[in-house]
Design a protein around this motif. Sequence first.
Motif, PDB file in Angstrom:
ATOM      1  N   THR A 406       0.832  -1.211   0.000  1.00  0.00           N
ATOM      2  CA  THR A 406       0.000   0.000   0.000  1.00  0.00           C
ATOM      3  C   THR A 406       0.868   1.265   0.000  1.00  0.00           C
ATOM      4  OG1 THR A 406      -0.259  -0.168   2.399  1.00  0.00           O
ATOM      5  CG2 THR A 406      -2.043  -1.075   1.052  1.00  0.00           C
ATOM      6  N   GLN A 407       2.061   1.160   0.563  1.00  0.00           N
ATOM      7  CA  GLN A 407       2.982   2.304   0.468  1.00  0.00           C
ATOM      8  C   GLN A 407       3.374   2.527  -0.992  1.00  0.00           C
ATOM      9  OE1 GLN A 407       5.991   0.917   3.168  1.00  0.00           O
ATOM     10  NE2 GLN A 407       4.919   1.705   4.982  1.00  0.00           N
ATOM     11  N   LEU A 408       3.632   1.417  -1.724  1.00  0.00           N
ATOM     12  CA  LEU A 408       3.974   1.547  -3.150  1.00  0.00           C
ATOM     13  C   LEU A 408       2.826   2.199  -3.914  1.00  0.00           C
ATOM     14  CD1 LEU A 408       5.668  -1.873  -4.098  1.00  0.00           C
ATOM     15  CD2 LEU A 408       6.726   0.249  -3.332  1.00  0.00           C
ATOM     16  N   VAL A 409       1.606   1.749  -3.628  1.00  0.00           N
ATOM     17  CA  VAL A 409       0.454   2.303  -4.353  1.00  0.00           C
ATOM     18  C   VAL A 409       0.271   3.786  -4.003  1.00  0.00           C
ATOM     19  CG1 VAL A 409      -2.053   2.127  -4.619  1.00  0.00           C
ATOM     20  CG2 VAL A 409      -0.669   0.054  -4.599  1.00  0.00           C
ATOM     21  N   THR A 410       0.487   4.131  -2.746  1.00  0.00           N
ATOM     22  CA  THR A 410       0.365   5.538  -2.335  1.00  0.00           C
ATOM     23  C   THR A 410       1.433   6.387  -3.026  1.00  0.00           C
ATOM     24  OG1 THR A 410      -0.432   4.749  -0.203  1.00  0.00           O
ATOM     25  CG2 THR A 410       0.173   7.059  -0.329  1.00  0.00           C
ATOM     26  N   LEU A 411       2.646   5.856  -3.112  1.00  0.00           N
ATOM     27  CA  LEU A 411       3.713   6.590  -3.806  1.00  0.00           C
ATOM     28  C   LEU A 411       3.375   6.760  -5.282  1.00  0.00           C
ATOM     29  CD1 LEU A 411       6.707   4.903  -1.998  1.00  0.00           C
ATOM     30  CD2 LEU A 411       6.367   7.389  -2.135  1.00  0.00           C
ATOM     31  N   ALA A 412       2.772   5.733  -5.865  1.00  0.00           N
ATOM     32  CA  ALA A 412       2.382   5.834  -7.279  1.00  0.00           C
ATOM     33  C   ALA A 412       1.292   6.903  -7.450  1.00  0.00           C
ATOM     34  CB  ALA A 412       1.896   4.477  -7.791  1.00  0.00           C
TER      35      ALA A 412
END
Length: 608
Positions: A406-412
Amino acid sequence: MCGIVGYIGSKPAQEILVEGLRKLEYRGYDSAGIALCREGKLEAKKTEGPLTALEKRLQADPLTGHLGIGHTRWATHGKPSDENAHPHMDPGHQFAVVHNGIIENYLGLKEELQKKGYTFTSETDSEVIAHLLADLDDGDLVSTVRRAVRRMRGAYALAIIRCGEPDKMVAVRLASPLIIGVGDGENFIASDIPAILEHTRDVYVLEDGEMAVLTREWVELTTIGGDSVDKELFHVTWDAVTAEKDGYDHFMQKEIFEQPRAIRDTLAGRLKDGIVDLYGELSLAEEDLKKIDRIHVVACGTAYHAGLVGKTILEKWAHIPVEVDVASEYRYRNPLITSSTLVIAISQSGETADTLAALREAKKGGAKVLGITNVVGSSVAREADEVLMTWAGPEVSVASTKAYTTQLVTLALLGLHLARVVGTLGREELSDTATAMLRLPEQAESLLTDTVAIEQFARGIAGQENLFFIGRGLDHAVVMEGSLKLKEISYIHSEACAAGELKHGTLALIEEGFPVIALATQQAVRDKMVSNIIEMKARGAHVLGLALEGDTEVGKSVDEILTIPKTLPLLTPVLSVIPLQLLAYHTSVVRGLNVDKPRNLAKSVTVE
Ligand code: F6R
């Protein structure tokens, strides 16, 4: 790390405290204890080891009363032992205190109190608080606590009771999390919501420098100085069962399988009409966003690995140079921070001391700070200028999984938003990327339907002592996370290498049968990656490859192959990490280890 629970009401406190501590076990601890007040007398029981050891002692000799405090300790000052476990009491048993954090000036205070004749029985910094309270006792719990706290330096969350006032308890917060649960004829103190969710959903989140006085009937909030504080009750909407195992064998397994739902929640409401929209969440004006000329990402462990992927995403989409720092190093390298620097602090818990220190350093330097966190009301959420929540839901297992994806998705999402504002991506690219992101939950789901091949590979490596993960580009960032995951829960030594670096030294370690996990999901470097795999194979390595569905090349050069669904290269890490999480999980299970609570580690690392 340490967990605090406090209860005042009409029910037997022992059971409520022990159950509350059990809900906080995920934070990591090495000893536990409770203290209860009965008929104006304070009694404590505490033991080194798991909560069950404390329960055993309580079964043999229960504590009765309707007011009490409890604690799970993770050793900092002094080894794990019965003596060092909390609660701590003064020699006259007037005060009992549980403490999370560090009292930095405890040695000076201890010396002063020893000269006055106080005898210490533990090696902790925390015991000094109980003695200090006794020394300053003016017959009133609240004013005595205020005077004691003024003498203390450091970071702390405290819950305190006094035998002379069996109808009251006090909580104080300075840089360590603490919440107050408001019930009907009963009130609670806790380090975290799951500890009290069984009893109430209404909580106050204490801020630094705040204090709460609790009786059965009311809660009064003030600053430590005594000014009254007015704040809204926060109503918890998630269910207690969300924080339980829900039929899975381990929290980690449950959290891996929750990822499709978690990613969906991260995306929800942030892609409007097929285009990213964070305008409602970010208060920074477009002109300010356009002025950003560099980004620093600060984070620890898994969150740092998410930052490494974020760097590529932000640079490619928003064309802004990004540096990623392990938070514990950031402030000691004198980073170049200006008012046009955006510092992104990533932290699942929002309480990691190193990340908070880096965040504060960034603010001091004049940067704008954006926090990416999973915990509402956490220190990162409160101290950052801007916050993007990951909405993964409570993560209990020490090994972080759904927090990472979810951190990756938030960064995206952030990368897309910046690209939209600065104009580096056109409407069509924004829309195509959003479409690809919306498919991620379903693609993640497909990776979780059949895990037999991974379980088999896990059985194969469970007896090994060393292993390599290799990858290029974003695959290198992902193998760093895969390697950390395997290390922390299976205790197998592993290293993550940039595949092109192997020939510069690491290759010397490869011999017949050496296990290697090779990621080859980045098309731009796929052929180079295949050559690196062949180099490893030629030296006898046993290689498990991870490639994109439909790739017919990688499978030819490896011993075993797993595939993941195709998405945009920059989004691929959201999917490619999942088999690595499963591999770590199953390896730990095969080795018969404590998956959710690996040795020496804590979930929330609130000391530097
Ligand atoms: C590894 C792990 C840790 C955390 C790190 C930062 O599985 O969980 O490496 O990622 O301690 O924690 P947060 O994200 O809470 O700041």
